[in-house]
Design a protein around this motif. Structure first.
Motif, PDB file in Angstrom:
ATOM      1  N   ALA A 236      45.217  47.430  50.161  1.00  0.00           N
ATOM      2  CA  ALA A 236      44.913  46.183  48.619  1.00  0.00           C
ATOM      3  C   ALA A 236      44.312  47.729  47.862  1.00  0.00           C
ATOM      4  N   LEU A 237      44.061  48.658  48.261  1.00  0.00           N
ATOM      5  CA  LEU A 237      43.400  50.061  47.980  1.00  0.00           C
ATOM      6  C   LEU A 237      44.456  50.656  47.120  1.00  0.00           C
ATOM      7  N   GLU A 238      45.381  51.352  47.930  1.00  0.00           N
ATOM      8  CA  GLU A 238      46.662  51.719  48.038  1.00  0.00           C
ATOM      9  C   GLU A 238      47.354  50.944  46.251  1.00  0.00           C
ATOM     10  N   ASN A 239      47.276  49.524  45.880  1.00  0.00           N
ATOM     11  CA  ASN A 239      48.456  48.369  45.597  1.00  0.00           C
ATOM     12  C   ASN A 239      47.394  48.403  44.028  1.00  0.00           C
ATOM     13  N   THR A 240      46.565  48.632  44.468  1.00  0.00           N
ATOM     14  CA  THR A 240      45.227  48.350  42.931  1.00  0.00           C
ATOM     15  C   THR A 240      44.239  49.273  42.192  1.00  0.00           C
ATOM     16  N   PHE A 241      44.365  50.994  43.285  1.00  0.00           N
ATOM     17  CA  PHE A 241      44.014  52.027  42.545  1.00  0.00           C
ATOM     18  C   PHE A 241      44.521  52.439  42.765  1.00  0.00           C
ATOM     19  N   GLU A 242      44.472  53.886  41.787  1.00  0.00           N
ATOM     20  CA  GLU A 242      45.517  55.271  41.306  1.00  0.00           C
ATOM     21  C   GLU A 242      44.624  56.448  41.348  1.00  0.00           C
ATOM     22  N   GLY A 243      44.767  57.661  41.408  1.00  0.00           N
ATOM     23  CA  GLY A 243      43.895  59.477  42.612  1.00  0.00           C
ATOM     24  C   GLY A 243      44.946  60.482  41.040  1.00  0.00           C
ATOM     25  N   LEU A 244      44.583  61.101  41.714  1.00  0.00           N
ATOM     26  CA  LEU A 244      45.209  62.301  40.739  1.00  0.00           C
ATOM     27  C   LEU A 244      46.646  62.194  40.571  1.00  0.00           C
ATOM     28  N   TYR A 245      47.360  61.937  41.805  1.00  0.00           N
ATOM     29  CA  TYR A 245      48.401  62.011  42.567  1.00  0.00           C
ATOM     30  C   TYR A 245      48.556  59.987  43.133  1.00  0.00           C
ATOM     31  N   ARG A 246      50.100  60.548  42.844  1.00  0.00           N
ATOM     32  CA  ARG A 246      50.586  58.821  44.047  1.00  0.00           C
ATOM     33  C   ARG A 246      52.144  59.039  44.394  1.00  0.00           C
ATOM     34  N   PHE A 247      52.357  58.406  44.816  1.00  0.00           N
ATOM     35  CA  PHE A 247      54.064  58.600  46.128  1.00  0.00           C
ATOM     36  C   PHE A 247      55.042  58.083  44.913  1.00  0.00           C
TER      37      PHE A 247
ATOM     38  N   TYR B  83      39.828  47.892  38.451  1.00  0.00           N
ATOM     39  CA  TYR B  83      40.820  48.555  39.362  1.00  0.00           C
ATOM     40  C   TYR B  83      41.348  49.185  38.100  1.00  0.00           C
ATOM     41  N   ASN B  84      42.420  50.500  38.498  1.00  0.00           N
ATOM     42  CA  ASN B  84      42.531  50.827  37.743  1.00  0.00           C
ATOM     43  C   ASN B  84      44.139  51.344  38.112  1.00  0.00           C
ATOM     44  N   GLY B  85      45.253  50.643  38.724  1.00  0.00           N
ATOM     45  CA  GLY B  85      45.940  50.699  39.301  1.00  0.00           C
ATOM     46  C   GLY B  85      47.300  49.951  38.974  1.00  0.00           C
ATOM     47  N   PRO B  86      48.503  50.127  39.633  1.00  0.00           N
ATOM     48  CA  PRO B  86      49.621  48.683  39.465  1.00  0.00           C
ATOM     49  C   PRO B  86      49.166  47.211  39.032  1.00  0.00           C
ATOM     50  N   PHE B  87      48.409  46.863  39.894  1.00  0.00           N
ATOM     51  CA  PHE B  87      47.664  45.730  40.602  1.00  0.00           C
ATOM     52  C   PHE B  87      46.189  45.513  40.723  1.00  0.00           C
TER      53      PHE B  87
ATOM     54  N   LYS C 160      52.713  39.207  41.017  1.00  0.00           N
ATOM     55  CA  LYS C 160      51.962  38.707  41.822  1.00  0.00           C
ATOM     56  C   LYS C 160      52.210  38.879  43.043  1.00  0.00           C
ATOM     57  N   VAL C 161      51.308  39.769  44.014  1.00  0.00           N
ATOM     58  CA  VAL C 161      51.744  39.080  45.412  1.00  0.00           C
ATOM     59  C   VAL C 161      50.826  37.956  46.291  1.00  0.00           C
ATOM     60  N   ASN C 162      51.709  36.808  46.874  1.00  0.00           N
ATOM     61  CA  ASN C 162      49.955  36.073  47.862  1.00  0.00           C
ATOM     62  C   ASN C 162      50.101  36.472  49.347  1.00  0.00           C
ATOM     63  N   VAL C 163      48.643  37.024  49.181  1.00  0.00           N
ATOM     64  CA  VAL C 163      48.241  37.442  50.526  1.00  0.00           C
ATOM     65  C   VAL C 163      47.767  36.057  51.461  1.00  0.00           C
ATOM     66  N   GLN C 164      47.865  36.259  52.758  1.00  0.00           N
ATOM     67  CA  GLN C 164      47.341  35.065  53.536  1.00  0.00           C
ATOM     68  C   GLN C 164      47.220  36.336  55.435  1.00  0.00           C
ATOM     69  N   VAL C 165      45.951  36.058  55.572  1.00  0.00           N
ATOM     70  CA  VAL C 165      45.599  36.580  57.114  1.00  0.00           C
ATOM     71  C   VAL C 165      46.543  35.043  58.240  1.00  0.00           C
TER      72      VAL C 165
ATOM     73  N   TYR D 297      53.629  47.959  46.779  1.00  0.00           N
ATOM     74  CA  TYR D 297      54.691  46.731  45.904  1.00  0.00           C
ATOM     75  C   TYR D 297      54.874  47.132  45.069  1.00  0.00           C
ATOM     76  N   ARG D 298      54.590  48.523  43.842  1.00  0.00           N
ATOM     77  CA  ARG D 298      54.936  49.070  42.892  1.00  0.00           C
ATOM     78  C   ARG D 298      56.171  48.693  41.778  1.00  0.00           C
TER      79      ARG D 298
END
Length: 536
Positions: free
Chosen positions: A58-69, A206-210, A240-245, A530-531
């Motif tokens: 969740a964090l890696e798709n909705t936040f962004e740091g100085l670098y990304r992949f 959030y500051n990322g793509p989602f 959108k990405v729909n998520v369920q457990v 998911y970006r």
């Protein structure tokens, strides 16, 4: 406290069982919707508190740091527009993107990084990921309570200018910076919600793509929705990405088979069943399965007991008959992960085996353990998460240990991942089985962390600490000597003290529909990006 327990709940790497929506997608932008399933609950949306893979994704798709992949899984500048590196390779000065915003409209500033990073290393935060800041100047001393947080090597030189200072040069700096612990936080929002920050989608920005929508902190369904305030939103196709457990892997596999899912992670016997299916993929990844011991309890504090446990189960049979993928792991660092930049050799090959399946050695240690503990019969509890794979690995270990170590009884306690993480943090366990994936491609990431519970607090071997310090300072730029020093540290940790019992290296097996394009797997494990996804 620097305990990172990336418990992924299982074999093969399966932190996530994903899939796409049942309705047929088209190339029109309004239909760019993906529906996925994860096998564990999300625990938090706070970068300073996460320790599970669902939260990390969740964090890696909705936040962004100085670098990304990027699309090729290579680190590139993201929240930073440019960087200048000092001649001694210890100081990085970043110019941040002035058009980067939080999802509430606030600008992303240098202070947001300073605030988040200081919070990460503050002992009061007890972050599971504070050890990630050891390469940052004074990070280790601050986390140990020996220096104030203001002494951390991060400084705002202006609203959009950030300076980062290291203890010593490191070759993996850009990879390190892609990690969630190095994301910024909007100080205004964190202060507004206090301890409630990150406990629900509405109490996070959030500051990322989602952005995350419809997660209240306990529910088992939520969404990732394209962030209209993201500075690079034009490159994001998915709406959108729909998520369920979905904890039952067979459910996901059946949904894929009936064309109701576009992507499904396969686990255990389902690999055998679906390996000839169109869209089947398998990939070896640097995810490890391991057992950690509670050294605050008499039995598991005994080094002979730990060595007996670590060598008393057949890893080959586990991989062949239970996991159906992956390989035995005889050290904390997996193969095919880190390579000597001078020689090109694989670290695992250079370091060799540390703890193998060795019944003769295990029984010798078992006899010594019973003698020192003054017990002929010993009962311990093995804690696992309640996912199918985790329970199956736990049952295999239970059978092997009870069969091979006369007088040992193993009781399994399987609980939801979120509860298991809390229990492990609170020392409510004897032995815990979990999985972990790395954050950057260097052996020290596993040796000084590796998901080993309470490693920094409870394993204070002076030689181990000296070796890690030498690798980080004295030999920081001496590649071969640093390599040898890290191998010595791993031997101290595993061969001499058996602080952790390595179990297996994972492989990710999954089914993917051809219409899903651009789905990325993190180079460090099972987290999905998911970006760049498009539904064709």
């Amino acid at each position: 406290m620097k305990k990172k327990y990336f418990a992924l709940g299982i074999a093969l790497a399966a932190a996530l069982t994903l899939a796409a929506c049942g309705k047929k997608s088209t190339t029109t932008s309004s239909k760019q919707v993906l529906t996925v399933a994860t096998n564990a609950e999300m625990a938090t949306l706070s970068t300073t508190k996460y320790s599970d893979t669902t939260s990390l994704e969740a964090l890696e798709n909705t936040f962004e740091g100085l670098y990304r992949f990027n699309a090729k899984n290579k680190p590139v500048l993201a929240g930073a527009a440019s960087v200048k590196v000092s001649q001694d390779k210890k100081t990085y000065t970043f110019n941040l993107r002035k058009n980067a915003k939080w999802s509430n409209g606030d600008p992303v500033t240098a202070n947001d990084y300073v605030f988040a990073w200081r919070k990460m290393v503050d002992p009061k935060s007890a972050s599971p990921n504070s050890q990630r800041f050891q390469p940052i100047k004074n990070g280790t001393q601050i986390a140990a309570g020996k220096l104030p947080v203001k002494d951390l090597g991060v400084k705002a030189l202006g609203k959009y200018k950030l300076q980062v200072t290291l203890e010593a040069p490191i070759s993996y700096f850009s990879e390190l910076m892609t990690g969630a612990p190095f994301y910024p936080q909007d100080e205004k929002i964190v202060n507004k919600y206090g301890s409630s920050y990150g406990t629900s989608a509405s109490k996070t920005v959030y500051n990322g793509p989602f952005v995350v929508k419809n997660w209240n902190g306990t529910n088992l369904k939520w969404n990732y929705v394209k962030n209209p305030d993201y500075w690079d939103k034009k490159t994001v196709s998915l709406k959108k990405v729909n998520v369920q457990v979905v904890k039952d892997a067979s459910t996901a596999a059946n949904l894929y088979k009936t064309n109701k899912l576009d992507y499904a992670m396969l686990t255990t016997d389902y690999i055998q069943q679906y390996k000839n299916t169109a869209g089947y993929h398998v990939k070896t990844i640097p995810l490890i399965g391991y057992m950690s011991f509670n050294t605050h309890r008499k039995t598991t504090a005994n080094v002979h007991f730990r060595k007996a446990i670590a060598q008393a189960f057949n890893k080959e049979l586990l991989v062949k008959n239970v996991l159906h993928a992956g390989s035995p792991l005889n050290g904390i660092v997996p193969k095919g992960f880190a390579y000597n930049s001078k020689t090109g050799s694989d670290y695992r090959s250079d370091a060799g085996n540390m703890l193998t399946y060795n019944l003769k050695a295990a029984r010798k240690q078992w006899a010594l353990a019973k003698q020192e503990l003054g017990q002929r019969k010993i009962t311990i509890q093995l804690l696992t998460s309640d996912t199918t794979d985790s329970k199956q690995v736990g049952e295999y270990l239970q059978s092997q240990l009870e069969t091979h170590l006369p007088g040992l009884s193993v009781n399994i306690r399987s609980i939801p991942l979120k509860s298991r993480l809390a229990a492990t943090s609170a020392y409510d366990f004897d032995i815990v089985y979990g999985t972990w994936q790395p954050d950057y491609a260097d052996p020290v990431n596993f040796i000084s962390d590796g998901g080993q519970y309470h490693l920094d607090d409870d394993y204070q071997n002076a030689n181990f600490r000296k070796l890690l310090n030498q690798a980080a300072t004295t030999y920081a730029t001496n590649i071969n000597q640093r390599w040898k020093t890290l191998i010595k540290a791993e031997k101290q940790l595993l061969q001499k003290d058996a602080f952790t019992a390595p179990v297996y290296q994972g492989a990710m097996s999954y089914l993917l529909k051809a219409k899903v394009k651009g789905l990325q797997i993190s180079p460090y494990g099972t987290v999905l990006f998911y970006r760049n996804v498009q539904i064709k």
